[in-house]
Write a protein that holds these residues in place. Sequence first.
Motif, PDB file in Angstrom:
ATOM      1  N   LEU A  68      41.054  -2.918 -30.403  1.00 23.56           N
ATOM      2  CA  LEU A  68      40.664  -2.351 -31.190  1.00 23.56           C
ATOM      3  C   LEU A  68      41.951  -1.367 -31.865  1.00 23.56           C
ATOM      4  O   LEU A  68      41.407  -1.084 -32.891  1.00 23.56           O
ATOM      5  N   PHE A  69      42.778  -1.070 -30.801  1.00 16.99           N
ATOM      6  CA  PHE A  69      43.837  -0.135 -31.474  1.00 16.99           C
ATOM      7  C   PHE A  69      44.839  -0.461 -32.499  1.00 16.99           C
ATOM      8  O   PHE A  69      45.334   0.594 -33.052  1.00 16.99           O
ATOM      9  N   ALA A  70      44.686  -1.590 -32.586  1.00 13.72           N
ATOM     10  CA  ALA A  70      45.358  -2.781 -33.403  1.00 13.72           C
ATOM     11  C   ALA A  70      45.104  -2.795 -34.783  1.00 13.72           C
ATOM     12  O   ALA A  70      45.333  -2.046 -36.188  1.00 13.72           O
ATOM     13  N   ALA A  71      43.986  -2.408 -35.058  1.00 13.60           N
ATOM     14  CA  ALA A  71      42.951  -2.762 -36.463  1.00 13.60           C
ATOM     15  C   ALA A  71      42.901  -0.993 -36.694  1.00 13.60           C
ATOM     16  O   ALA A  71      42.062  -0.920 -37.766  1.00 13.60           O
ATOM     17  N   PHE A  72      43.045   0.210 -35.890  1.00 17.36           N
ATOM     18  CA  PHE A  72      42.536   0.998 -36.466  1.00 17.36           C
ATOM     19  C   PHE A  72      44.647   2.120 -36.016  1.00 17.36           C
ATOM     20  O   PHE A  72      44.526   1.848 -35.102  1.00 17.36           O
ATOM     21  N   ASP A  73      45.203   2.505 -36.945  1.00 14.05           N
ATOM     22  CA  ASP A  73      46.195   3.072 -36.864  1.00 14.05           C
ATOM     23  C   ASP A  73      46.973   3.667 -38.173  1.00 14.05           C
ATOM     24  O   ASP A  73      46.705   3.647 -39.604  1.00 14.05           O
ATOM     25  N   PRO A  74      46.066   5.489 -37.910  1.00 14.13           N
ATOM     26  CA  PRO A  74      46.402   5.555 -36.695  1.00 14.13           C
ATOM     27  C   PRO A  74      44.692   5.295 -35.954  1.00 14.13           C
ATOM     28  O   PRO A  74      44.490   5.586 -36.916  1.00 14.13           O
ATOM     29  N   PHE A  75      44.564   5.690 -35.112  1.00  9.72           N
ATOM     30  CA  PHE A  75      43.272   5.625 -34.206  1.00  9.72           C
ATOM     31  C   PHE A  75      42.918   7.219 -34.050  1.00  9.72           C
ATOM     32  O   PHE A  75      42.928   7.981 -33.200  1.00  9.72           O
ATOM     33  N   HIS A  76      41.907   7.404 -35.275  1.00  9.03           N
ATOM     34  CA  HIS A  76      40.854   8.503 -35.356  1.00  9.03           C
ATOM     35  C   HIS A  76      39.792   8.189 -35.166  1.00  9.03           C
ATOM     36  O   HIS A  76      39.314   7.223 -35.897  1.00  9.03           O
ATOM     37  N   HIS A  77      38.852   9.248 -34.822  1.00 11.34           N
ATOM     38  CA  HIS A  77      37.390   9.307 -34.550  1.00 11.34           C
ATOM     39  C   HIS A  77      37.030   8.674 -36.231  1.00 11.34           C
ATOM     40  O   HIS A  77      35.839   8.435 -35.985  1.00 11.34           O
ATOM     41  N   ASP A  78      37.500   9.888 -37.241  1.00 15.76           N
ATOM     42  CA  ASP A  78      36.574   9.387 -38.485  1.00 15.76           C
ATOM     43  C   ASP A  78      36.600   8.109 -39.264  1.00 15.76           C
ATOM     44  O   ASP A  78      35.786   7.385 -39.313  1.00 15.76           O
ATOM     45  N   ALA A  79      38.229   7.556 -38.466  1.00 12.94           N
ATOM     46  CA  ALA A  79      37.887   6.317 -39.064  1.00 12.94           C
ATOM     47  C   ALA A  79      37.287   5.030 -38.079  1.00 12.94           C
ATOM     48  O   ALA A  79      36.392   4.116 -38.837  1.00 12.94           O
ATOM     49  N   VAL A  80      36.483   5.257 -37.091  1.00 15.38           N
ATOM     50  CA  VAL A  80      36.112   4.169 -36.309  1.00 15.38           C
ATOM     51  C   VAL A  80      34.413   4.660 -36.461  1.00 15.38           C
ATOM     52  O   VAL A  80      34.312   3.440 -35.920  1.00 15.38           O
ATOM     53  N   ARG A  81      34.474   5.572 -36.399  1.00 17.88           N
ATOM     54  CA  ARG A  81      32.488   5.709 -36.472  1.00 17.88           C
ATOM     55  C   ARG A  81      32.885   5.882 -37.932  1.00 17.88           C
ATOM     56  O   ARG A  81      31.355   5.337 -38.513  1.00 17.88           O
ATOM     57  N   THR A  82      33.220   5.580 -38.841  1.00 14.19           N
ATOM     58  CA  THR A  82      32.575   4.832 -40.755  1.00 14.19           C
ATOM     59  C   THR A  82      32.693   3.758 -40.824  1.00 14.19           C
ATOM     60  O   THR A  82      33.006   2.822 -42.226  1.00 14.19           O
ATOM     61  N   ALA A  83      33.625   2.946 -39.658  1.00 13.44           N
ATOM     62  CA  ALA A  83      34.132   1.366 -39.993  1.00 13.44           C
ATOM     63  C   ALA A  83      32.275   0.651 -40.328  1.00 13.44           C
ATOM     64  O   ALA A  83      31.681   0.833 -39.188  1.00 13.44           O
ATOM     65  N   ARG A  84      32.711  -0.126 -40.312  1.00 14.95           N
ATOM     66  CA  ARG A  84      31.868  -1.356 -40.644  1.00 14.95           C
ATOM     67  C   ARG A  84      31.214  -1.799 -38.922  1.00 14.95           C
ATOM     68  O   ARG A  84      32.273  -2.126 -38.676  1.00 14.95           O
ATOM     69  N   SER A  85      30.189  -1.732 -38.884  1.00 15.75           N
ATOM     70  CA  SER A  85      29.701  -2.481 -37.138  1.00 15.75           C
ATOM     71  C   SER A  85      29.535  -3.771 -37.168  1.00 15.75           C
ATOM     72  O   SER A  85      30.707  -4.140 -35.955  1.00 15.75           O
ATOM     73  N   ASP A  86      29.962  -4.603 -38.722  1.00 18.70           N
ATOM     74  CA  ASP A  86      30.511  -6.546 -37.896  1.00 18.70           C
ATOM     75  C   ASP A  86      31.833  -6.298 -38.086  1.00 18.70           C
ATOM     76  O   ASP A  86      32.203  -7.432 -37.310  1.00 18.70           O
ATOM     77  N   LYS A  87      32.662  -5.165 -38.276  1.00 14.40           N
ATOM     78  CA  LYS A  87      34.151  -5.596 -38.095  1.00 14.40           C
ATOM     79  C   LYS A  87      34.802  -4.878 -36.641  1.00 14.40           C
ATOM     80  O   LYS A  87      35.373  -5.639 -35.717  1.00 14.40           O
ATOM     81  N   LEU A  88      32.923  -4.264 -36.080  1.00 19.48           N
ATOM     82  CA  LEU A  88      34.245  -4.397 -34.718  1.00 19.48           C
ATOM     83  C   LEU A  88      33.390  -4.801 -34.014  1.00 19.48           C
ATOM     84  O   LEU A  88      34.027  -5.450 -32.799  1.00 19.48           O
ATOM     85  N   LYS A  89      32.806  -5.456 -34.391  1.00 19.00           N
ATOM     86  CA  LYS A  89      31.963  -6.294 -33.544  1.00 19.00           C
ATOM     87  C   LYS A  89      32.887  -7.920 -33.926  1.00 19.00           C
ATOM     88  O   LYS A  89      33.140  -8.569 -32.501  1.00 19.00           O
ATOM     89  N   ARG A  90      33.545  -8.030 -34.822  1.00 20.43           N
ATOM     90  CA  ARG A  90      34.604  -8.908 -34.498  1.00 20.43           C
ATOM     91  C   ARG A  90      35.790  -8.674 -33.759  1.00 20.43           C
ATOM     92  O   ARG A  90      36.490  -9.915 -33.052  1.00 20.43           O
ATOM     93  N   LEU A  91      35.836  -7.652 -33.190  1.00 16.72           N
ATOM     94  CA  LEU A  91      37.224  -7.316 -32.475  1.00 16.72           C
ATOM     95  C   LEU A  91      36.803  -7.598 -31.113  1.00 16.72           C
ATOM     96  O   LEU A  91      37.408  -7.274 -29.603  1.00 16.72           O
ATOM     97  N   GLY A  92      35.626  -7.628 -30.810  1.00 15.95           N
ATOM     98  CA  GLY A  92      35.179  -7.905 -29.616  1.00 15.95           C
ATOM     99  C   GLY A  92      33.844  -6.955 -28.856  1.00 15.95           C
ATOM    100  O   GLY A  92      33.606  -6.977 -27.321  1.00 15.95           O
ATOM    101  N   LEU A  93      33.740  -6.172 -29.442  1.00 16.58           N
ATOM    102  CA  LEU A  93      32.518  -4.864 -29.051  1.00 16.58           C
ATOM    103  C   LEU A  93      31.108  -5.502 -29.509  1.00 16.58           C
ATOM    104  O   LEU A  93      30.977  -5.658 -30.095  1.00 16.58           O
ATOM    105  N   SER A  94      30.411  -4.517 -27.746  1.00 19.13           N
ATOM    106  CA  SER A  94      28.910  -5.528 -27.686  1.00 19.13           C
ATOM    107  C   SER A  94      28.638  -4.712 -28.842  1.00 19.13           C
ATOM    108  O   SER A  94      29.025  -2.875 -29.565  1.00 19.13           O
TER     109      SER A  94
END
Length: 256
Positions: A68-94
């Motif tokens: 998760l941290f490697a996918a978002f550099d810098p790790f910022h809440h705006d980048a994560v909240r607007t990310a596609r859910s399928d991208k986050l799912k591929r990182l292993g998040l339920s």
Amino acid sequence: MTHFLHTDADMMAALDRLAETDPRLTAVRQVAGTFSLRRREGGFAGLCSIVCGQQLSTASAAAIRNRLFAAFDPFHHDAVRTARSDKLKRLGLSAPKIKSIKAIGKALSEGQIDLDAVGAMDADLAHEKLVALHGVGPWTADIYLLFCLGHSDAWPAGDLALQEAARIAFNLRKRPNVKQFIKLAEPWRPWRGAMAHLLWAYYHVVKRRDGAPEAAASAAAKKKVKRKPAKRAAPKRTAVKSRTTKSRQKAKRNGR
């Protein structure tokens, strides 16, 4: 006044104060031995890290967190909240965890919570602010306060390891539930956080020495020899004479 545990020296001073009010802690500290204060990064990254670890093994949680941290550099809440859910799912998040970290990111973006301000609040108010966030329960809130902020009075009453450590250390009849554990910890204010660190250290020593209670029970169960059920003896057969047979015998005796 809000106190913090930023260094090992802070921890030792807090434990000394606790021991002055609760003499039982002398024996607990002897068993726990010397241990270091564990701290994590705070802010959005720290909260997301704890959410990632909910109900997962340490290794699995670390792997997901690192991706998760490697996918978002810098790790910022705006980048994560607007990310596609399928991208986050591929990182292993339920799906529930994706929903949680996106909701936390949205709350930060919209100013619903200020994690820097939370860091200056007393434990109970900070806890209340954190659990208002979607996906942040009591345990997650208190772990954040303890490990990310170094709060001296956070008390994760729902932590099973702490409950079991208290049961053993204080010779309780059974493991306290959340309500009982909160009441038990009242005399330790404003150093309940230091007590939590001490009991965790104590638990790890006892676990290594005697084995975790759950593991010991499981091992004992496996050692039990399964006995085959004894064969039931066949019921004795009793000769039952029919009414006709009895009538013939009676007639013979009467000379008929």
